[in-house]
Every structure is written in C-alpha cells, then in structure tokens.
Design an enzyme around this catalytic site. Structure first.
Site, PDB file in Angstrom:
ATOM      1  CB  SER A  82     -17.633   7.633  10.238  1.00 54.91           C
ATOM      2  OG  SER A  82     -16.354   7.332   9.721  1.00 54.91           O
ATOM      3  CD  GLU A 125     -26.140 -14.373  18.887  1.00 56.05           C
ATOM      4  OE1 GLU A 125     -26.811 -15.346  18.540  1.00 56.05           O
ATOM      5  OE2 GLU A 125     -25.440 -14.345  19.928  1.00 56.05           O
ATOM      6  NE  ARG A 167     -22.971 -16.489  21.705  1.00 50.01           N
ATOM      7  CZ  ARG A 167     -23.370 -17.386  20.792  1.00 50.01           C
ATOM      8  NH1 ARG A 167     -23.580 -17.028  19.555  1.00 50.01           N
ATOM      9  NH2 ARG A 167     -23.561 -18.631  21.126  1.00 50.01           N
TER      10      ARG A 167
END
Length: 166
Positions: free
Chosen positions: A118, A95, A92
C-alpha cells in the site's frame, strides 16, 4: 480542488515558515513525532494535517498562521508538476524503483503471496548513514501495509442484489 497557482503560493508560505525556523525536515520530524518525509509532504501540501498533530507542528514552526494551519487540515490535491521527473534526484529514485521493481515484486510474492504494498497505509523516511567505506549513504525506507489481491467471487460483491436460486 486547489488551483495550481494557489497551491504553489501556499507551499511557498509553508516553506518560508520552515526557513524562518532554521530547522530541517528531520529536525521538525523529531519534534513532532512524524517521519521526515511526511513533514515534507505536509509542507508541500501532499498530505493532510491531522488535528492531533497541530500543537506539535505549531511548536516546531511557530510562524505558521491560523489560515495556513486551516489550509493544511483540508484534504490536499495530491499532484506533482510533470517536469519533476526530470529532476536528477527524482529521476534516479524512479530509475532505482524501475530497475529493482521486478525483483522486489517477486520477493513480495514469495514472502506474502499475490499482492501489493500500500502507498496509502504507508510510511516513508530518508536517513543518512555512513557506509562501510566511510562515505555517506542514503537510506530510503518504504514501509507499506501488504494488500493481497482477492478472488472476485460474485457472492462477496455487496453491490449485487442477493440472487435466489430455485
């Protein structure tokens, strides 16, 4: 490079020290002045323990042995098991970054210019807050230094010998 079996054995011992302490990553972070994610990275051998942090970490986790501290101070082999991306919480997170990534990138470009955040000069933390609806919410903070892309002028390329023009 640490062999994966050796690394796993060290991580087990480090996590046992945490378990014995009865402390959370956030609790250890509060005692050491580190972020909770960095503490987890140290105990998972994903980050290198610095000498000036040793006393605070020893105080927070008194069962850490000298050999574990010594191992933690070595540069780690930063890696992860390829199947970890299938773990639901990690899936998740991935995602969410993929779903919002293009928009985040565009905002970075608007606010800073052409560049990236960075992941080396980087801080990360996880916090629990109460939402407007009274339900628990997870706050993941990525705090990375902005790195602009550079125009690649040959005159700035130090690996090239100086060219003399006639």
């Amino acid at each position: 490079m640490e062999a994966s079996g050796e690394k796993a054995a060290v991580v087990r011992r480090l996590m046992e020290a945490k378990e014995v302490s009865g402390k959370t990553f956030s609790g250890i972070a509060a005692e050491t002045g580190l972020t909770n994610v960095y503490v987890a990275q140290l105990l998972r051998r994903q980050a290198q323990l610095k000498a000036d942090t040793v006393p605070a970490l020893r105080a927070a986790l008194p069962t850490l042995t000298d050999d574990l501290i010594e191992l933690m101070m070595q540069p780690p082999f930063r890696s992860y098991h390829p199947n970890i991306v299938h773990e639901p919480a990690i899936y998740r997170l991935n995602e969410a970054v993929m779903h919002f990534g293009e928009s985040i990138k565009e905002i970075i470009n608007e606010e800073f210019g052409d560049g990236i955040m960075s992941a080396i000069d980087f801080y990360c933390s996880v916090d629990k807050v109460e939402g407007a609806d009274g339900k628990d919410r997870v706050v993941v903070t990525f705090d990375g230094k902005y790195l602009p892309y550079t125009e690649q002028k040959s005159e700035h390329m130090m690996s090239r010998p100086t060219r003399k023009t006639s």
